[in-house]
Design an enzyme around this catalytic site. Structure first.
Site, PDB file in Angstrom:
ATOM      1  N   ASN A  14     -22.225   7.303 -26.064  1.00 36.26           N
ATOM      2  CA  ASN A  14     -23.303   6.620 -26.771  1.00 36.26           C
ATOM      3  C   ASN A  14     -24.241   5.841 -25.853  1.00 36.26           C
ATOM      4  O   ASN A  14     -25.107   5.109 -26.321  1.00 36.26           O
ATOM      5  CB  ASN A  14     -22.735   5.681 -27.844  1.00 36.26           C
ATOM      6  CG  ASN A  14     -21.743   4.691 -27.266  1.00 36.26           C
ATOM      7  OD1 ASN A  14     -21.246   4.871 -26.161  1.00 36.26           O
ATOM      8  ND2 ASN A  14     -21.440   3.646 -28.013  1.00 36.26           N
ATOM      9  N   GLY A  15     -24.103   5.999 -24.540  1.00 34.01           N
ATOM     10  CA  GLY A  15     -25.004   5.343 -23.593  1.00 34.01           C
ATOM     11  C   GLY A  15     -26.315   6.096 -23.462  1.00 34.01           C
ATOM     12  O   GLY A  15     -26.482   7.212 -23.972  1.00 34.01           O
ATOM     13  N   VAL A  17     -27.717   7.566 -20.817  1.00 34.98           N
ATOM     14  CA  VAL A  17     -27.543   8.847 -20.140  1.00 34.98           C
ATOM     15  C   VAL A  17     -26.566   9.721 -20.910  1.00 34.98           C
ATOM     16  O   VAL A  17     -26.720  10.944 -20.964  1.00 34.98           O
ATOM     17  CB  VAL A  17     -27.081   8.642 -18.684  1.00 34.98           C
ATOM     18  CG1 VAL A  17     -26.858   9.987 -17.990  1.00 34.98           C
ATOM     19  CG2 VAL A  17     -28.109   7.825 -17.894  1.00 34.98           C
ATOM     20  N   ASP A  39     -14.685   2.348 -29.173  1.00 37.32           N
ATOM     21  CA  ASP A  39     -13.719   2.301 -30.273  1.00 37.32           C
ATOM     22  C   ASP A  39     -13.387   3.672 -30.854  1.00 37.32           C
ATOM     23  O   ASP A  39     -12.721   3.773 -31.885  1.00 37.32           O
ATOM     24  CB  ASP A  39     -14.233   1.378 -31.382  1.00 37.32           C
ATOM     25  CG  ASP A  39     -15.593   1.822 -31.934  1.00 37.32           C
ATOM     26  OD1 ASP A  39     -16.112   2.859 -31.462  1.00 37.32           O
ATOM     27  OD2 ASP A  39     -16.130   1.126 -32.808  1.00 37.32           O
ATOM     28  N   ASP A  47     -22.547  16.151 -32.329  1.00 37.66           N
ATOM     29  CA  ASP A  47     -21.427  16.807 -33.006  1.00 37.66           C
ATOM     30  C   ASP A  47     -20.393  17.255 -31.981  1.00 37.66           C
ATOM     31  O   ASP A  47     -20.502  18.336 -31.399  1.00 37.66           O
ATOM     32  CB  ASP A  47     -21.944  18.009 -33.808  1.00 37.66           C
ATOM     33  CG  ASP A  47     -20.831  18.686 -34.599  1.00 37.66           C
ATOM     34  OD1 ASP A  47     -19.773  18.055 -34.783  1.00 37.66           O
ATOM     35  OD2 ASP A  47     -21.029  19.845 -35.014  1.00 37.66           O
ATOM     36  N   THR A  92     -22.248   2.918 -10.457  1.00 38.93           N
ATOM     37  CA  THR A  92     -22.514   2.240  -9.188  1.00 38.93           C
ATOM     38  C   THR A  92     -22.003   0.796  -9.241  1.00 38.93           C
ATOM     39  O   THR A  92     -21.473   0.341 -10.248  1.00 38.93           O
ATOM     40  CB  THR A  92     -24.019   2.247  -8.877  1.00 38.93           C
ATOM     41  OG1 THR A  92     -24.729   1.593  -9.948  1.00 38.93           O
ATOM     42  CG2 THR A  92     -24.525   3.669  -8.735  1.00 38.93           C
ATOM     43  N   ASN A 116     -27.136   8.515  -7.403  1.00 40.49           N
ATOM     44  CA  ASN A 116     -28.254   9.095  -8.142  1.00 40.49           C
ATOM     45  C   ASN A 116     -28.109  10.613  -8.100  1.00 40.49           C
ATOM     46  O   ASN A 116     -27.895  11.180  -7.026  1.00 40.49           O
ATOM     47  CB  ASN A 116     -29.574   8.658  -7.506  1.00 40.49           C
ATOM     48  CG  ASN A 116     -30.772   8.942  -8.373  1.00 40.49           C
ATOM     49  OD1 ASN A 116     -31.022  10.083  -8.749  1.00 40.49           O
ATOM     50  ND2 ASN A 116     -31.534   7.902  -8.680  1.00 40.49           N
ATOM     51  N   HIS A 148     -37.339  -1.170 -11.543  1.00 44.00           N
ATOM     52  CA  HIS A 148     -36.671  -0.604 -12.713  1.00 44.00           C
ATOM     53  C   HIS A 148     -37.073  -1.359 -13.970  1.00 44.00           C
ATOM     54  O   HIS A 148     -37.725  -2.401 -13.905  1.00 44.00           O
ATOM     55  CB  HIS A 148     -35.150  -0.663 -12.550  1.00 44.00           C
ATOM     56  CG  HIS A 148     -34.598   0.351 -11.605  1.00 44.00           C
ATOM     57  ND1 HIS A 148     -34.573   0.148 -10.243  1.00 44.00           N
ATOM     58  CD2 HIS A 148     -34.061   1.581 -11.820  1.00 44.00           C
ATOM     59  CE1 HIS A 148     -34.033   1.206  -9.661  1.00 44.00           C
ATOM     60  NE2 HIS A 148     -33.713   2.090 -10.594  1.00 44.00           N
ATOM     61  N   HIS A 149     -36.633  -0.836 -15.105  1.00 49.18           N
ATOM     62  CA  HIS A 149     -36.893  -1.433 -16.404  1.00 49.18           C
ATOM     63  C   HIS A 149     -36.315  -2.842 -16.489  1.00 49.18           C
ATOM     64  O   HIS A 149     -35.411  -3.222 -15.745  1.00 49.18           O
ATOM     65  CB  HIS A 149     -36.284  -0.550 -17.504  1.00 49.18           C
ATOM     66  CG  HIS A 149     -34.842  -0.225 -17.267  1.00 49.18           C
ATOM     67  ND1 HIS A 149     -33.807  -1.017 -17.704  1.00 49.18           N
ATOM     68  CD2 HIS A 149     -34.269   0.811 -16.603  1.00 49.18           C
ATOM     69  CE1 HIS A 149     -32.652  -0.487 -17.336  1.00 49.18           C
ATOM     70  NE2 HIS A 149     -32.901   0.629 -16.666  1.00 49.18           N
ATOM     71  N   LYS A 152     -32.352  -3.768 -16.686  1.00 51.45           N
ATOM     72  CA  LYS A 152     -31.387  -3.484 -15.613  1.00 51.45           C
ATOM     73  C   LYS A 152     -30.748  -4.777 -15.122  1.00 51.45           C
ATOM     74  O   LYS A 152     -31.445  -5.773 -14.881  1.00 51.45           O
ATOM     75  CB  LYS A 152     -32.065  -2.762 -14.447  1.00 51.45           C
ATOM     76  CG  LYS A 152     -31.077  -2.252 -13.401  1.00 51.45           C
ATOM     77  CD  LYS A 152     -31.747  -1.281 -12.449  1.00 51.45           C
ATOM     78  CE  LYS A 152     -30.781  -0.770 -11.384  1.00 51.45           C
ATOM     79  NZ  LYS A 152     -29.656  -0.028 -11.978  1.00 51.45           N
TER      80      LYS A 152
END
Length: 264
Positions: A14-15, A17, A39, A47, A92, A116, A148-149, A152
């Protein structure tokens, strides 16, 4: 007779990436064998079987792709080592003890570990090593700039550190002995031979990295920009396919791309 499709499991389904990997695994001709969530709950729109236990996932796939958190590495290393499942590791920020767990697992299962998984970043890092060897620290100041965003949480990024480490390897020194990061206030002059880092954060920038060499007479800049996290997912799936039938060992994206990992 055709070989069976590669069964890939995703740690951290569910991350950010992880969700992209769920799309890229079947696109790459492999089977999405399952994933883990904290969990064991299913992920909307994906699916496949979902597990809370990494060992249970490992028993149901050929290779696990893992972009989770440094705190999970020791547990994951022990589980994959015991079950005998190959591992693509993109996590990392590992401590020395966590890296030792990865190294121990690689003595019994094949592991591709990279900061990376972009082919472009792999090549820029390789060039940084070559330039570090050709451009001595006495004449060329080396700086790594990354952005980065805003979400981070670590700085410098794992990719920036990998690039800085490549420069240090090219110069035959240890990065830890020459790193300058987070300059603030009256710092005095730049140390000779230092490898400097600057980290910028803002918006939703996926990742930008520049390796800058500056002398009194010239400047050379290597820059890589990622526009989409999907490049990490496609690279990781490529690494998973490359791992099939490999002997136990610790491999890098240089290996996956068919490059000599120690060339300089």
């Amino acid at each position: 007779m055709n070989a069976q499709p590669l069964r890939i499991g995703i740690a951290g389904l569910n991350g950010r990436v992880g969700r992209l990997l769920a799309e890229e695994v079947p696109a790459g001709g492999a089977v999405l064998a399952g994933g883990t969530t904290r969990d064991g709950s299913p992920v909307a729109g994906i699916d496949c079987p979902v597990y809370a236990d990494i060992a249970e996932l490992a028993r149901n796939c050929d290779v696990i792709i893992d972009f989770t958190h440094a705190d999970t590495v020791v547990e994951h290393a022990a589980a994959l080592r015991k079950v005998g499942t190959a591992w693509v590791l993109g996590t990392t920020g590992l401590s020395a003890a966590q890296q030792q767990a990865v190294d121990a697992a690689a003595r019994e299962v094949p592991v591709v570990q990279a900061a990376n998984f972009s082919a472009g970043v792999t090549l820029v890092t390789r060039l940084a090593r070559q330039m570090g060897a050709a451009l001595p620290g006495s004449d060329y100041d080396a700086e790594i700039l990354e952005m980065h965003h805003r979400q981070k949480v670590d700085a410098p990024s794992g990719t920036a550190l990998a690039m800085g480490r490549a420069v240090a390897e090219g110069r035959g020194i240890r990065l830890e002995d020459h790193i300058e990061s987070g300059r603030d206030g009256h710092t005095g002059p730049r140390a000779d031979g230092a490898i400097g880092f600057a980290a910028l954060r803002g918006g939703q920038i996926v990742g930008e990295h520049s390796v800058i060499f500056t002398s009194g007479h010239e400047q050379i800049i290597l820059t890589h920009r990622s526009f989409d996290r999907r490049v990490y997912a496609t690279g990781a799936v490529r690494a998973a396919g490359w791992l099939r039938a490999r002997a136990p060992g610790l491999y890098s994206m240089d290996n996956v791309l068919g490059l000599d990992p120690v060339a300089s």
